[in-house]
Structure formats: C-alpha cells, structure tokens
Design an enzyme around this catalytic site. Sequence first.
Site, PDB file in Angstrom:
ATOM      1  N   ARG A 106      10.056  12.212 -35.715  1.00  9.96           N
ATOM      2  CA  ARG A 106       9.721  13.751 -36.615  1.00  9.96           C
ATOM      3  C   ARG A 106      10.790  13.814 -37.305  1.00  9.96           C
ATOM      4  O   ARG A 106      10.016  14.742 -38.718  1.00  9.96           O
ATOM      5  CB  ARG A 106       9.584  14.597 -35.033  1.00  9.96           C
ATOM      6  CG  ARG A 106       8.649  15.190 -35.438  1.00  9.96           C
ATOM      7  CD  ARG A 106       8.636  16.097 -34.159  1.00  9.96           C
ATOM      8  NE  ARG A 106       9.265  16.135 -32.952  1.00  9.96           N
ATOM      9  CZ  ARG A 106      10.395  16.886 -32.961  1.00  9.96           C
ATOM     10  NH1 ARG A 106      10.137  18.160 -33.854  1.00  9.96           N
ATOM     11  NH2 ARG A 106      11.393  16.813 -32.356  1.00  9.96           N
ATOM     12  N   HIS A 146      17.893   9.848 -19.537  1.00 11.46           N
ATOM     13  CA  HIS A 146      18.084  11.271 -20.978  1.00 11.46           C
ATOM     14  C   HIS A 146      19.086  11.825 -19.822  1.00 11.46           C
ATOM     15  O   HIS A 146      18.472  12.541 -19.008  1.00 11.46           O
ATOM     16  CB  HIS A 146      16.638  11.564 -21.223  1.00 11.46           C
ATOM     17  CG  HIS A 146      15.888  10.912 -22.562  1.00 11.46           C
ATOM     18  ND1 HIS A 146      15.223   9.865 -23.116  1.00 11.46           N
ATOM     19  CD2 HIS A 146      16.875  11.417 -24.226  1.00 11.46           C
ATOM     20  CE1 HIS A 146      14.934  10.125 -24.568  1.00 11.46           C
ATOM     21  NE2 HIS A 146      16.355  10.713 -25.328  1.00 11.46           N
ATOM     22  N   GLU A 171      14.278   6.789 -17.533  1.00 13.78           N
ATOM     23  CA  GLU A 171      13.835   6.014 -17.755  1.00 13.78           C
ATOM     24  C   GLU A 171      12.760   5.231 -17.627  1.00 13.78           C
ATOM     25  O   GLU A 171      13.630   3.985 -17.017  1.00 13.78           O
ATOM     26  CB  GLU A 171      13.997   5.802 -19.708  1.00 13.78           C
ATOM     27  CG  GLU A 171      14.335   7.729 -20.702  1.00 13.78           C
ATOM     28  CD  GLU A 171      13.163   8.527 -20.342  1.00 13.78           C
ATOM     29  OE1 GLU A 171      11.873   7.801 -20.318  1.00 13.78           O
ATOM     30  OE2 GLU A 171      13.714  10.125 -20.866  1.00 13.78           O
ATOM     31  N   CYS A 192      16.528   7.521 -29.259  1.00 11.86           N
ATOM     32  CA  CYS A 192      16.666   6.746 -27.827  1.00 11.86           C
ATOM     33  C   CYS A 192      16.220   5.768 -27.137  1.00 11.86           C
ATOM     34  O   CYS A 192      16.114   4.643 -26.754  1.00 11.86           O
ATOM     35  CB  CYS A 192      16.321   7.653 -27.154  1.00 11.86           C
ATOM     36  SG  CYS A 192      18.019   9.323 -27.167  1.00 11.86           S
TER      37      CYS A 192
HETATM   38  N1  PCA Z   1      18.540  11.672 -28.937  1.00 12.89           N
HETATM   39  C1  PCA Z   1      17.783  11.305 -29.125  1.00 12.89           C
HETATM   40  C2  PCA Z   1      18.634  10.678 -30.310  1.00 12.89           C
HETATM   41  C3  PCA Z   1      19.777  10.561 -29.996  1.00 12.89           C
HETATM   42  C4  PCA Z   1      19.926  11.284 -28.595  1.00 12.89           C
HETATM   43  O1  PCA Z   1      21.053  11.826 -27.916  1.00 12.89           O
HETATM   44  C5  PCA Z   1      16.475  10.716 -28.947  1.00 12.89           C
HETATM   45  O2  PCA Z   1      15.677  11.569 -28.173  1.00 12.89           O
HETATM   46  O3  PCA Z   1      15.848   9.964 -29.689  1.00 12.89           O
END
Ligand code: PCA
Length: 214
Positions: free
Chosen positions: A90, A166, A80, A143
């Site tokens: 959400r 991610h 990111e 996240c």
């Molecule tokens: N993904 C979520 C929160 C925890 C995770 O593994 C997110 O993308 O915010």
Amino acid sequence: MAIILLTGFEPFGGEAVNPSWQIAHSLDGEVIEGARVVAQQLPCVFGESLRVLRRALKDHAPHLVLALGQAGGRTDLTPERIAINVNDARMPDNAGQRPIDTPVVPGAPAARFSTLPIKAMVAAMQAAGVRASVSQTAGTYVCNHVFYGLMQALHRQAGVRAGFMHVPLVPEQAAALGGQPSMTLAEMQHGVRVALAAALTAASDLHISGGAES
Ligand code: PCA
C-alpha cells in the site's frame, strides 16, 4: 547451545522506532529454556529483508525462529497463523519499492502455515497477564513477505519451528498518532519471553479456539 533466532524490523513509514526491533535487541543474548537468543535486525525492504534472513539462518542454524513486526492498530501480541505468497504494498518500502500482486517466491504454494504452537503461545501469554490473540492474516507488506520466505526456507526442516508475531505500537508512537492502541516495551518483552518458552516446550499445540468470523 541451541539458538533462537529472533528478528525485528528497522523503522518504516516515517516512524523513528520499531518496537519489533526494540524487543528483539533487548532480548539478545538471553537464555530461555536452555536456548540462547540471537537478535537480527531486518531491513523493511522487499527482497533484501529475505537475503538478510536467509544469511542469518545459515550463520546460526537456529533451533527455533520467531520473526517480529510492528502492527499499528493492534491491541495484542498476535502470533500469525499463515503466510501467503503475495506482495501487495500500500506504501513504498524503505528502498522505495512498491510491488503489487507479485509472488514472494515464484512457483511456490499459495500459503504456508506457521510451525509454532500459536495457541499454546497465546495461552501462555494470557496466563502471564499479557494481551495476546491469534491473528489470521499477516497482511501483504514486508512482514508477510518475510514470514512466507521464512516458512519456505525451512519447509523441509521439520525439526525447526518457525513463525511470525505482530506487536502493537509502543505508547510514544501511539500518542504521536493520536489515540492508537499500544503496549509498553516492558510488557511486550515479557510476552515474547513467555511465548518463546511456550514455543520451545509445548510438545504439540493446544486444541482450543483462536478463530474469528472475519
Ligand atoms: N511491520 C510491517 C513491515 C515491517 C514492520 O515492522 C508489516 O507489518 O508488514
């Protein structure tokens, strides 16, 4: 020995597993470019996730921090670029909280950039045959909350590189959801190892495009 703090989340949203924690857990104790991986699980809960993260930063004084999170629908491992100072959920978190348009850290800047060499990490993963690309948004859920809190916690420690990546669903999750993109755990482990090695060794980031139009 220098420490890499590698975090992953507990399952959320009705899932039984979270690949981000499966990856982090499986790399716990590995030595990469002379640094030892310490894995830490974070709760998928606004607030408490940051308390656990800050404690881990204190306990381990890491040289580098990579926080991982699951992103259903993505095809690639995605470092990111930027964290934003907003929570907008959400769906409820694992404690039933659903903040809407609250700051992660009141009074702090609107956004903070990753201090990881994200282009070098993407290039290294691609060279290793792993699908990877830069992501321009970490969303507004837990996240992004953890990513922003991490960058805020470390913003005065110029020597500590930190950021967020991610990861896609694993095939078992994707099959249950009917045709979502996925990546095997083994491939993601390989990608994270390679990305961490690049993050530790790149003197500065590469000047190559990782941009997008939207
Ligand atoms: N993904 C979520 C929160 C925890 C995770 O593994 C997110 O993308 O915010």
